[in-house]
Design a protein around this motif. Structure first.
Motif, short mmCIF file in Angstrom:
data_model
loop_
_atom_site.label_atom_id
_atom_site.label_comp_id
_atom_site.label_asym_id
_atom_site.label_seq_id
_atom_site.Cartn_x
_atom_site.Cartn_y
_atom_site.Cartn_z
N PHE A 266 -3.73 -29.51 34.33
CA PHE A 266 -3.74 -30.95 34.66
C PHE A 266 -3.65 -31.13 36.18
O PHE A 266 -4.34 -31.98 36.76
CB PHE A 266 -2.58 -31.64 33.95
N ALA A 267 -2.81 -30.32 36.82
CA ALA A 267 -2.69 -30.40 38.29
C ALA A 267 -4.00 -29.95 38.95
O ALA A 267 -4.43 -30.53 39.94
CB ALA A 267 -1.51 -29.55 38.77
N ALA B 214 -3.44 -41.57 28.08
CA ALA B 214 -3.71 -42.52 29.16
C ALA B 214 -3.94 -41.77 30.47
O ALA B 214 -4.94 -41.99 31.16
CB ALA B 214 -2.55 -43.51 29.30
N MET B 215 -3.04 -40.86 30.80
CA MET B 215 -3.20 -40.07 32.03
C MET B 215 -4.47 -39.22 31.95
O MET B 215 -5.22 -39.13 32.92
CB MET B 215 -1.99 -39.13 32.21
N THR C 274 -3.57 -45.45 34.61
CA THR C 274 -2.76 -44.97 33.48
C THR C 274 -2.01 -46.13 32.85
O THR C 274 -1.93 -46.23 31.62
CB THR C 274 -1.77 -43.89 33.96
N VAL D 38 -2.41 -43.99 38.92
CA VAL D 38 -1.21 -44.59 38.33
C VAL D 38 -1.53 -45.93 37.68
O VAL D 38 -1.19 -46.18 36.52
CB VAL D 38 -0.10 -44.75 39.40
N ILE E 119 0.01 -28.32 31.85
CA ILE E 119 0.41 -29.06 33.05
C ILE E 119 -0.24 -28.46 34.28
O ILE E 119 -0.68 -29.15 35.19
CB ILE E 119 1.95 -29.08 33.17
N PHE E 120 -0.31 -27.15 34.30
CA PHE E 120 -0.93 -26.44 35.42
C PHE E 120 -2.40 -26.86 35.55
O PHE E 120 -2.86 -27.23 36.64
CB PHE E 120 -0.81 -24.94 35.17
N PHE F 190 1.03 -41.89 26.44
CA PHE F 190 1.17 -41.52 27.85
C PHE F 190 0.16 -40.43 28.25
O PHE F 190 -0.61 -40.58 29.22
CB PHE F 190 2.60 -41.03 28.08
N GLU F 191 0.13 -39.33 27.50
CA GLU F 191 -0.73 -38.21 27.89
C GLU F 191 -2.20 -38.57 27.80
O GLU F 191 -2.99 -38.22 28.68
CB GLU F 191 -0.42 -36.97 27.04
N PRO G 259 2.67 -25.29 27.06
CA PRO G 259 2.79 -26.49 27.90
C PRO G 259 2.63 -26.21 29.39
O PRO G 259 2.01 -26.98 30.11
CB PRO G 259 4.19 -27.00 27.57
N PHE G 260 3.19 -25.09 29.85
CA PHE G 260 3.07 -24.79 31.28
C PHE G 260 1.61 -24.78 31.72
O PHE G 260 1.25 -25.36 32.74
CB PHE G 260 3.71 -23.44 31.61
N ILE H 179 -4.28 -41.49 44.09
CA ILE H 179 -3.12 -41.40 43.22
C ILE H 179 -2.73 -42.79 42.71
O ILE H 179 -2.36 -42.96 41.56
CB ILE H 179 -1.95 -40.71 43.96
N LEU I 29 -2.39 -30.43 53.38
CA LEU I 29 -1.39 -29.38 53.48
C LEU I 29 -1.12 -29.02 54.94
O LEU I 29 0.01 -28.86 55.36
CB LEU I 29 -1.85 -28.14 52.70
N ILE J 82 -6.55 -34.62 28.94
CA ILE J 82 -5.47 -34.10 28.09
C ILE J 82 -5.15 -35.18 27.05
O ILE J 82 -5.70 -36.27 27.10
CB ILE J 82 -4.21 -33.72 28.89
#
Lengths: 486, 486
Positions: B339-340, B426-427, B413, B410, B336-337, B423-424, B332-333, B406, B364, B441
């Motif tokens: 995905f970012a 959709a995102m 989604t 949102v 998500i990584f 959820f996943e 999972p990490f 963003i 940044l 994903i």
């Protein structure tokens, strides 16, 4: 910022002095525990002795210190007061044996002080009344603290959206209640107390006993969300109680300066405030959408759909975190919808957390302005808020805040997933704590708790609670090397 | 913006004229289909006749039209050329019967032109060679289009990050290749062609046949990601092929002005570009993190962990969307990584989509500047990029872009979840299309496809592809009432 060395003596002195406030509330809890006599009295007594001793030591050993408080000292005090209060505040849980480990006790306490409401308890009703009272009054203290911070102290430090209401954008809200911090604080607390008493009375009329009514009023006004029942507000199947709590959660998510005018029945002043109108508008629209979708996709009556939707929407937008229904059992659309609502947060100058309505509105207005700027590149297209032009510097600050908020959310989600949490739980635990909400999605939903999060994760989420509570910059600035330079 | 009525005649004329470019590529595909003779020749012939006819009609009927092209006409042409090309481009799929419905055929085609690479096909190898070639060259065309758009046309319209490289921030990249759009385009396309040929040769050395090598070179350089195989690049178990594609994906994610200097061996000029250095740095760090985590959490060798990690990271950061491994099978990490990572995107002026490195860097830097501004409220703390100060107006534009991105993510989604997606998924479906990536994903991961998305969802995602491809504002401005006012 400040020049020369940081005055650690005065920081120690002020932090110590503030412990007398915590001691006062410890004393109240001690009295409650004596009244119910359920074995938790000594844990309060020992904690009280420790708190008072530290307070006295801090005053005695810093008697001749310079009273020079600069901005840097301000930042350190504001961040550390929550940490110190949480360490001391966790002692009754540890001493009584009801939350044995420091990790869990600290998590539960800072979750209280930051008015988050995320809990590690899975059998709340087993706690003695004294500890339940302490748990609720911690949130009430936190709410008091945040009102004074956001309306009186953070603007001096240049933090938070409230500079929008001060010199930058003169509007109705700049009718400062009183120029001096102490006086302002007193008046705000009087309003806070008044609302708390009113809610207590109404909840008792609704059938709650005095103890539960008082505790829930404490945690409603703080938008904290700790309940004396494992089931949260779902424990009471009373429409009256639900609607009363909806109303007071909504009030708690309002700017407290406005609440003051509201109490004085100056409603025109309240409604002329742009943030309030958007706050009301968003809440109504979101509740309406949720009501219709829930009604069409469940067996609930229309009234029940409306009540459950309104309750959950208001609970999440104000970042209270109470529940009358487990929204994770609703259809996926509503889960995602409520997840999006979690990013909003209450009004600036309320006890609510999150990004805050004011920032969302400025963001939306600036996005529209960007389109207009494209169409008319030569024209100057200002962003207006409360009848005044918002300086581009403030817009930049607002956008930077929102982007930083999302950045912390993303990094936080990655960190939590690295600790083994699944995607939804990782996202849910981060927004629940960063937004000072309480429950999230995934395995930390309203019917679950944070007990099973790994210890490292609990400390990390505790940190996020503090970061979110203090408008990001206040805490994160302490990690900047430039801050510590002479 | 413009005055008076919008000159629809010139819009029609230009859109029609551009169809001759599409006709040229249709002709190429017709030739390929003739060569393989697999029954798709007539579908190209009919489409070609339609395209040429429309092109001729548009020229004949607008002969005496005013040649006055304002900004508004520019916005309309830029948005509609992708839509018109996609409708015409979907015809061979429909005529041949290989993708019967308009919804699926249009989705597949606009996903090609926008260099997204999201596919509805679940048996790619069953397609005749002509259609496979058409599918790839659509992406190549789209890549060509976006390079010219982002480096030559959008800056004139005031859109996209590239204004940073023009008058606003003079830096190395402002050594414009040539002042005139046509000449610039020709040179950029020459580079594009040169890289495509080089990759084709290298892939053939690696053991691919000419057809596959050419097709993959088309879709690599476009950061499109369409493959001739259902398994994508995982079909070839050759480290050499994998590394070659990693290299060319990375090149395709670079600003093409810089690629030009790279070809001329002026590496100092390339490395002095700040966006390039961050692009390289982010890619290396992300690949490294993924390598270590994958190695420690799988049975893979270190080389294989490194290769798979680098491939997937480069594929996602450049928004290509090829896969040598199903990353959804990773821990999972890492999901998500990655995905970012999908939110990053390539460099400005590349064929990559997403938010783009330049904007992330400015974001940044501005966040750090905000902290410094808090510490030194009196000082002016500039944000510097490529050795120059970035105007606060541009910072505001960059932040507004990111927040809008963003926001669309949102809202998108929520829309997709309203259509019944989890959820996943959709995102995943939203970021995959809005970021012009391809796979996402959830149920639209690299081992799956978009076949099962409801029809309304496919049209919505097609819209998101266009919005993402044209830097949000270009398309969304058409929905602004102010745009259509006289």
């Amino acid at each position: 910022m400040g020049k020369g060395n940081i005055n650690f003596k005065i920081i120690f002195r002020i932090l110590g002095s503030l412990l007398f406030i915590e001691s006062f509330f410890l004393l109240l809890s001690l009295i409650v525990s004596l009244f119910y006599n359920e074995g938790d009295t000594y844990s309060f007594l020992y904690t009280l002795i420790i708190a008072v001793s530290i307070g006295l030591i801090s005053r005695i050993f810093t008697k001749n210190s310079s009273t020079n408080i600069g901005k840097r000292e301000g930042f350190i005090i504001v961040s550390f007061v929550w940490i110190v209060f949480s360490f001391i505040g966790s002692l009754p849980f540890i001493f009584s044996g009801h939350i044995p480990g420091l990790t869990n006790a600290f998590f539960e306490t800072i979750s209280g002080f930051t008015t988050t409401g995320s809990s590690i308890l899975n059998d709340i009703e087993s706690l003695p009344h004294g500890l339940l009272f302490w748990r609720s009054i911690i949130q009430w203290m936190g709410g008091m603290g945040i009102i004074v911070l956001s309306l009186a102290i953070l603007p001096i430090l240049g933090i938070g959206g409230m500079q929008l209401f001060s010199a930058e954008v003169p509007g109705p809200v700049t009718d400062k209640l009183h120029p001096r911090v102490k006086e302002t604080a007193k008046r705000l607390w009087l309003i806070y107390l008044l609302f708390t008493i009113s809610e207590t009375i109404l909840l008792m009329i609704g059938g709650m006993n005095f103890f539960d009514a008082l505790n829930h009023s404490f945690t409603t006004m703080a938008t904290g969300g700790y309940s004396t029942k494992q089931e949260s507000i779902a424990h009471w199947n009373s429409p009256f109680i639900h609607y009363v709590i909806i109303l007071f959660m909504f009030i708690a998510g309002t700017n407290f300066s406005l609440a003051y005018f509201g109490l004085k029945l100056k409603f025109k002043k309240v409604f002329s405030n742009e943030e309030f109108r958007y706050y009301l508008g968003f809440t109504l629209i979101f509740a309406l959408i949720s009501t219709i979708v829930l009604y069409l996709n469940s067996d609930l009556s229309f009234e029940r759909s409306f009540r459950d939707s309104s309750f959950q929407v208001v609970s999440l937008i104000t970042t209270t975190g109470y529940a009358t229904a487990d929204y994770l059992q609703w259809i996926p659309f509503l889960i995602i919808f409520l997840f999006a609502v979690m990013f909003f947060g209450g009004s600036a100058g309320s006890t609510g957390g999150g990004i805050k309505i004011m920032r969302i509105v400025i963001l939306l207005k600036n996005s529209i302005a960007e389109f207009k700027r494209l169409i008319h590149p030569q024209a100057i297209i200002p962003v207006r808020f409360n009848h005044n032009t918002v300086k581009s510097q403030i817009i930049n600050n607002v956008l930077a805040f929102i982007v930083l908020y999302i950045l912390i959310f993303v990094v936080g989600t990655i960190v939590m997933s690295a600790l083994g949490l699944d995607f939804e739980t990782a996202m849910g635990s981060v927004i629940a704590t960063l937004g000072n909400i309480g429950p999230g999605i995934g395995d930390v939903g309203p019917a679950e708790n944070f007990q099973d999060i790994p210890a490292v994760g609990k400390w990390f989420l505790s940190f996020l609670m503090l970061v979110g509570r203090l408008e990001l910059f206040t805490v994160l600035i302490l990690f900047s090397p430039a801050f510590w330079k002479k």
